[in-house]
Write a protein that holds these residues in place. Sequence first.
Motif, PDB file in Angstrom:
ATOM      1  N   VAL A  35       0.868  -1.146  -0.024  1.00 65.21           N
ATOM      2  CA  VAL A  35      -0.061  -0.162   0.022  1.00 65.21           C
ATOM      3  C   VAL A  35       1.118   1.298   0.011  1.00 65.21           C
ATOM      4  CG1 VAL A  35      -1.621   1.309   1.180  1.00 65.21           C
ATOM      5  CG2 VAL A  35      -1.990  -1.126   0.972  1.00 65.21           C
ATOM      6  N   PHE A  36       1.864   1.390   0.806  1.00 67.61           N
ATOM      7  CA  PHE A  36       2.671   2.489   0.879  1.00 67.61           C
ATOM      8  C   PHE A  36       3.541   2.693  -0.453  1.00 67.61           C
ATOM      9  CE2 PHE A  36       1.970   2.402   5.424  1.00 67.61           C
ATOM     10  CZ  PHE A  36       1.765   3.508   5.722  1.00 67.61           C
ATOM     11  N   ALA A  37       3.983   1.767  -1.069  1.00 65.07           N
ATOM     12  CA  ALA A  37       4.757   1.785  -2.291  1.00 65.07           C
ATOM     13  C   ALA A  37       3.817   2.236  -3.375  1.00 65.07           C
ATOM     14  CB  ALA A  37       5.258   0.286  -2.816  1.00 65.07           C
ATOM     15  N   VAL A  38       2.550   1.909  -3.499  1.00 67.24           N
ATOM     16  CA  VAL A  38       1.615   2.379  -4.475  1.00 67.24           C
ATOM     17  C   VAL A  38       1.423   3.797  -4.196  1.00 67.24           C
ATOM     18  CG1 VAL A  38      -0.749   2.123  -5.272  1.00 67.24           C
ATOM     19  CG2 VAL A  38       0.734   0.205  -4.987  1.00 67.24           C
ATOM     20  N   LEU A  39       1.279   4.227  -2.875  1.00 72.88           N
ATOM     21  CA  LEU A  39       1.058   5.591  -2.376  1.00 72.88           C
ATOM     22  C   LEU A  39       2.102   6.551  -2.799  1.00 72.88           C
ATOM     23  CD1 LEU A  39      -1.135   5.163   0.645  1.00 72.88           C
ATOM     24  CD2 LEU A  39      -1.901   6.012  -1.239  1.00 72.88           C
ATOM     25  N   GLY A  40       3.190   5.835  -2.524  1.00 77.24           N
ATOM     26  CA  GLY A  40       4.457   6.563  -2.821  1.00 77.24           C
ATOM     27  C   GLY A  40       4.733   6.790  -4.250  1.00 77.24           C
TER      28      GLY A  40
END
Length: 51
Positions: A35-40
């Motif tokens: 999730v954080f990779a996609v948001l980043g």
Amino acid sequence: MIGILGGLVFFIWGWINSSYSISYAANAALHAGIVFAVLGFILGLLIGNLK
């Protein structure tokens, strides 16, 4: 980078909250890292297009 840091935070948090169950913490860290990779990635595209 954001995905790795987010996954690490959720791994430690999940490990502490789940009575030291490493498998649960690893599962939570994997999901949080994705999730954080996609948001980043999305934030990187948006900030990159502002210049």
